[in-house]
Design a protein around this motif. Structure first.
Motif, PDB file in Angstrom:
ATOM      1  N   ALA A  79      19.372  45.827  -0.263  1.00  0.00           N
ATOM      2  CA  ALA A  79      17.997  45.615   0.206  1.00  0.00           C
ATOM      3  C   ALA A  79      17.330  46.955   0.438  1.00  0.00           C
ATOM      4  CB  ALA A  79      18.006  44.797   1.491  1.00  0.00           C
ATOM      5  N   ALA A  80      16.822  47.545  -0.611  1.00  0.00           N
ATOM      6  CA  ALA A  80      16.178  48.849  -0.480  1.00  0.00           C
ATOM      7  C   ALA A  80      15.054  48.966  -1.498  1.00  0.00           C
ATOM      8  CB  ALA A  80      17.198  49.966  -0.696  1.00  0.00           C
ATOM      9  N   PRO A  81      13.865  49.391  -1.062  1.00  0.00           N
ATOM     10  CA  PRO A  81      12.787  49.622  -2.023  1.00  0.00           C
ATOM     11  C   PRO A  81      13.211  50.682  -3.034  1.00  0.00           C
ATOM     12  CG  PRO A  81      11.970  49.709   0.245  1.00  0.00           C
ATOM     13  CD  PRO A  81      13.467  49.680   0.321  1.00  0.00           C
ATOM     14  N   THR A  89      14.506  44.581  11.619  1.00  0.00           N
ATOM     15  CA  THR A  89      14.278  45.458  10.476  1.00  0.00           C
ATOM     16  C   THR A  89      13.259  44.880   9.506  1.00  0.00           C
ATOM     17  OG1 THR A  89      16.455  46.495  10.585  1.00  0.00           O
ATOM     18  CG2 THR A  89      15.415  46.413   8.427  1.00  0.00           C
ATOM     19  N   TYR A  90      13.252  43.556   9.326  1.00  0.00           N
ATOM     20  CA  TYR A  90      12.413  42.913   8.300  1.00  0.00           C
ATOM     21  C   TYR A  90      11.199  42.197   8.892  1.00  0.00           C
ATOM     22  CZ  TYR A  90      16.501  44.059   5.597  1.00  0.00           C
ATOM     23  OH  TYR A  90      17.525  44.762   5.007  1.00  0.00           O
ATOM     24  N   SER A 146      12.258  51.967   7.040  1.00  0.00           N
ATOM     25  CA  SER A 146      12.685  52.141   5.658  1.00  0.00           C
ATOM     26  C   SER A 146      11.995  51.185   4.703  1.00  0.00           C
ATOM     27  CB  SER A 146      14.196  51.945   5.554  1.00  0.00           C
ATOM     28  OG  SER A 146      14.897  52.944   6.238  1.00  0.00           O
ATOM     29  N   LYS A 147      11.875  49.925   5.106  1.00  0.00           N
ATOM     30  CA  LYS A 147      11.366  48.917   4.190  1.00  0.00           C
ATOM     31  C   LYS A 147       9.844  48.909   4.151  1.00  0.00           C
ATOM     32  CE  LYS A 147      15.699  47.675   3.810  1.00  0.00           C
ATOM     33  NZ  LYS A 147      16.343  48.453   4.870  1.00  0.00           N
ATOM     34  N   ARG A 152       8.769  52.360   2.600  1.00  0.00           N
ATOM     35  CA  ARG A 152       9.625  52.900   1.541  1.00  0.00           C
ATOM     36  C   ARG A 152      10.188  54.264   1.924  1.00  0.00           C
ATOM     37  NH1 ARG A 152       5.576  51.800  -3.602  1.00  0.00           N
ATOM     38  NH2 ARG A 152       5.350  49.546  -3.361  1.00  0.00           N
ATOM     39  N   THR A 208      13.364  54.914   2.900  1.00  0.00           N
ATOM     40  CA  THR A 208      14.813  54.759   3.038  1.00  0.00           C
ATOM     41  C   THR A 208      15.528  56.103   3.104  1.00  0.00           C
ATOM     42  OG1 THR A 208      14.925  54.487   0.637  1.00  0.00           O
ATOM     43  CG2 THR A 208      14.931  52.489   1.975  1.00  0.00           C
ATOM     44  N   TYR A 224      13.875  39.930   2.444  1.00  0.00           N
ATOM     45  CA  TYR A 224      14.378  40.490   1.193  1.00  0.00           C
ATOM     46  C   TYR A 224      15.459  39.646   0.539  1.00  0.00           C
ATOM     47  CZ  TYR A 224      12.243  45.191   1.370  1.00  0.00           C
ATOM     48  OH  TYR A 224      11.377  46.251   1.337  1.00  0.00           O
ATOM     49  N   ASN A 252      14.053  43.697  -4.809  1.00  0.00           N
ATOM     50  CA  ASN A 252      14.155  44.808  -5.746  1.00  0.00           C
ATOM     51  C   ASN A 252      13.781  44.441  -7.178  1.00  0.00           C
ATOM     52  OD1 ASN A 252      15.144  46.168  -3.552  1.00  0.00           O
ATOM     53  ND2 ASN A 252      17.288  46.015  -4.156  1.00  0.00           N
TER      54      ASN A 252
END
Length: 397
Positions: free
Chosen positions: A41-43, A207-208, A243-244, A247, A249, A328, A379
């Motif tokens: 789960a990372a842009p 986080t989300y 991070s999300k 972007r 990260t 995500y 992603n």
């Protein structure tokens, strides 16, 4: 001679994402069937131009950006988080109740280090976020699994039955990683009440939160009412990641909201481990908070569109069952007569799909984990999602 190894580390599973990447070694994907990586789960795209320009400006012209900063983070960023989160949650959060960390994983480790030690217990709903479980394992803290059943929503009453004199905290992740589900406000409140009654910490990893489908936080929507409680500091600890949303990260910026006295203890951990958070990362996070509200709203709309594509795709996919979908992640049950860890390796080889098996998110030997898979759909765009479903439809192990 072999050097000694901490036994707790030896008993801790390898990092799942790194383990999954090793499945790619030696695998050649046919022409016209490139790998679709939905494991992490990372842009994958860079931050927006304005934020990159702010980072470049600071790197070139702000001498302080290259020096040690305050252990608990830049005052301006702590103040901005306190202001925006107080407004978003309808509560009162002071800057002294905010700390900045090197990402949300460090936020979890720092908080947990102040709460629990070897022999203590922490309740984690399953399927759990594997890095939470790994930290507990490495520090000798027993992770007590709280089953969530087919809804993936934990129940406070079930958690109450797991509390012992060694219990120190309950951890909730919402929107959930890996399950994707968004915990109802009443569920979160029930866990707050349980934690308060038993003298435990309620750790809420959000986080989300920027991709919650139920609320527009910028417009006053609230996923819960915890901070509207004037005494939230005695029980609640919130974790967040930049991070999300922005972007960022690679810049590693997260935050903790907790009682100032708790953060005084957290400061000891952070000073020892990192001395201070990344200065450039904090500058980027602050610029993002001040300038990217509408841009983040657009990012959420895109994620919600991909969520709809996932929901529709699994509705039409024979034999597969969608257990949870949001933020995500999609968390699914596969229809094949083989454990999910073996199946995911076959999907790499035979379908060029990299996913994470439920065995990475469940206790060892879990029957549920053998049937489950996590898909990090943020992603991949609409075309990638359609291609993923096309491959799954024709896949036969």
């Amino acid at each position: 001679m072999t050097l000694p190894l901490n036994p707790a580390f030896a008993l801790t599973e390898p990092p799942p994402v790194m383990e999954a990447r090793r499945w790619l070694e030696g695998v050649t994907h046919p022409e016209g069937r490139p790998l679709i990586n939905v494991s992490q789960a990372a842009p994958v795209e860079s931050p927006p131009l304005g934020l990159r320009q702010a980072l470049a400006e600071a790197a070139l012209n702000d001498p302080n950006a290259h020096l040690y900063g305050p252990v608990l983070g830049l005052p301006a960023l702590r103040e901005e988080i306190a202001r925006q989160f107080s407004a978003a949650y309808g509560g009162a959060i002071a800057p002294a109740e905010v700390a900045i960390t090197q990402g949300c994983n460090q936020a979890f480790c720092a908080v947990m280090a102040t709460l629990a030690g070897a022999g203590d217990e922490v309740i984690l709903p399953t399927p759990w976020y594997f890095n939470h479980k790994m930290w507990l394992d490495m520090t000798g803290v027993r992770a007590v699994p709280l089953e969530t059943g087919p809804t993936l929503i934990p129940e406070a009453a079930a958690a109450a039955a797991l509390v012992t004199p060694r219990t120190r905290a309950i951890v909730l992740v919402t929107p959930n990683n890996p399950g994707g589900v968004e915990y109802p406000a009443e569920t979160v409140a029930a866990f707050r009440d349980l934690a308060r009654a038993r003298g435990l910490a309620l750790i809420l990893d959000e986080t989300y939160r920027d991709f919650d489908s139920r609320h527009s936080i910028e417009l006053g929507g609230r996923p819960h009412e915890l901070f509207a409680d004037p005494g939230w500091q005695d029980t609640v600890i919130q974790l967040y990641s930049f991070s999300k949303a922005y972007r960022l990260t690679g810049h590693r910026v997260g935050s903790i909201v907790a009682a100032a006295a708790r953060l005084a203890e957290v400061e000891k951990f952070l000073d020892t481990v990192a001395i201070c958070p990344s200065q450039l990362g904090q500058i980027g996070a602050l610029w993002g908070m001040r300038n990217l509200g509408q841009w983040v709203a657009g990012e959420r709309d895109e994620i919600l569109a991909r969520r709809r594509a996932m929901t529709g795709g699994f509705a039409a996919l024979e034999g597969w069952k969608l257990l949870g979908c949001g933020a995500y992640f999609a968390y699914v049950e596969h229809p094949f007569d083989m454990p999910s860890d073996e199946l995911c390796k076959r999907l790499v080889r035979d379908a060029s799909l990299l996913m994470l098996p439920g065995t990475m998110f469940q206790p060892e030997g879990s029957a549920a984990g053998r049937r489950q898979i996590r898909i990090a759909f943020a992603n991949v765009d609409a075309a990638g999602i359609a291609e993923m479903f096309r491959r799954l439809a024709v896949f036969r192990p």
